[in-house]
Enzyme design. Structure first.
Site, mmCIF file in Angstrom:
data_model
loop_
_atom_site.group_PDB
_atom_site.id
_atom_site.type_symbol
_atom_site.label_atom_id
_atom_site.label_comp_id
_atom_site.label_asym_id
_atom_site.label_seq_id
_atom_site.Cartn_x
_atom_site.Cartn_y
_atom_site.Cartn_z
ATOM 1 N N SER A 1 0.825 -1.207 0.000
ATOM 2 C CA SER A 1 0.000 0.000 0.000
ATOM 3 C C SER A 1 0.862 1.261 0.000
ATOM 4 C CB SER A 1 -0.947 -0.057 1.206
ATOM 5 O OG SER A 1 -1.924 0.941 1.134
ATOM 6 N N HIS B 1 -2.504 -1.370 -4.721
ATOM 7 C CA HIS B 1 -3.970 -1.357 -4.844
ATOM 8 C C HIS B 1 -4.484 0.072 -4.836
ATOM 9 C CE1 HIS B 1 -4.585 -0.247 -0.656
ATOM 10 N NE2 HIS B 1 -3.776 -1.224 -0.283
#
Length: 242
Positions: free
Chosen positions: A127, A150
């Protein structure tokens, strides 16, 4: 006889100083996960910064969570830049991600340092850990580590759905722009990896293992701590020679 006594006294003083230094370093590691490496053959002063667990932002994480507090890291990075005795920075990452604003703030600080910087991804750089990893001048990842790319997510109730979505899009653009600017991956490819629906069971995105992260251009090289330190020493030598 007096000379021998003085020599023994000096030896005891040296031992006491070494013990105090070790105690200070151990306390610094316990408190902030940071320490200065200065016992190398090259006589270089390398500051070691660890980004572990969740990157904590304006709100405190759960008490049982391992966290990296940005209010600790930002002042330390400013001190590193200002300290003429520090030759370079080594960043060790094993993070699940966390607060986007805090993570980007740390990443921008690392990227703006004038001193040579090297990062090493261990375990995971997920992330917001992705821009943190690529913020260094040169990046390494161990073969078993993974990086998860993501889209930006948000929890809680949305008052204005359209406006909130636009804000999330802008935040995502900031992340992809930073990553593409500080690595060898294009913004378009980053977005493709973010929106992949074939890999993660409960999420959209892509998980990259060590060598895959290098092939995609996110990370410069597969390697461990010895390679990371060797690279940092050589970068310091190049900077001093110039």
């Amino acid at each position: 006889m007096s000379g021998e006594k003085q020599a023994n006294k000096d030896l005891r003083a040296d031992k006491m100083e070494t013990l105090k230094k070790e105690e200070s370093q151990n306390q610094q590691i316990e408190d902030t996960g940071q320490v200065t490496l200065d016992a190398n053959e090259e006589k270089r002063h390398i500051h070691l910064l660890t980004i572990i667990g969740e990157v904590e932002g304006h709100e405190s994480a759960a008490s049982q969570s391992k966290t990296t507090k940005y209010e600790h890291v930002l002042p330390k990075l400013a001190m590193i830049e200002d300290d003429e005795e520090i030759d370079g920075l080594l960043v060790l990452l094993n993070t699940v991600g966390g607060d986007v604003e805090a993570g980007l703030a740390i990443a921008e600080m690392i990227a703006s340092l004038s001193k040579p910087t090297v990062s090493l991804v261990l375990g995971g750089g997920h992330s917001i850990g992705v821009p943190l990893a690529v913020s260094a001048d040169y990046t390494f990842i161990v073969p078993s580590a993974t990086m998860v790319v993501h889209p930006v997510r948000s929890n809680g109730m949305f008052i204005g759905v359209v406006q909130s979505y636009r804000n999330m899009e802008k935040t995502q653009d900031r992340i992809t722009g930073f990553v593409s600017e500080h690595s060898h991956i294009t913004k378009e490819r980053m977005e493709e990896l973010m929106l992949d629906t074939s890999q993660l069971v409960k999420d959209v995105g892509t998980m990259l293992e060590g060598e895959e992260a290098v092939r995609e251009g996110l990370i410069d090289e597969v390697g461990g701590i010895s390679q990371a330190l060797e690279k940092l020493y050589s970068m310091i030598e190049e900077k001093n020679a110039g």
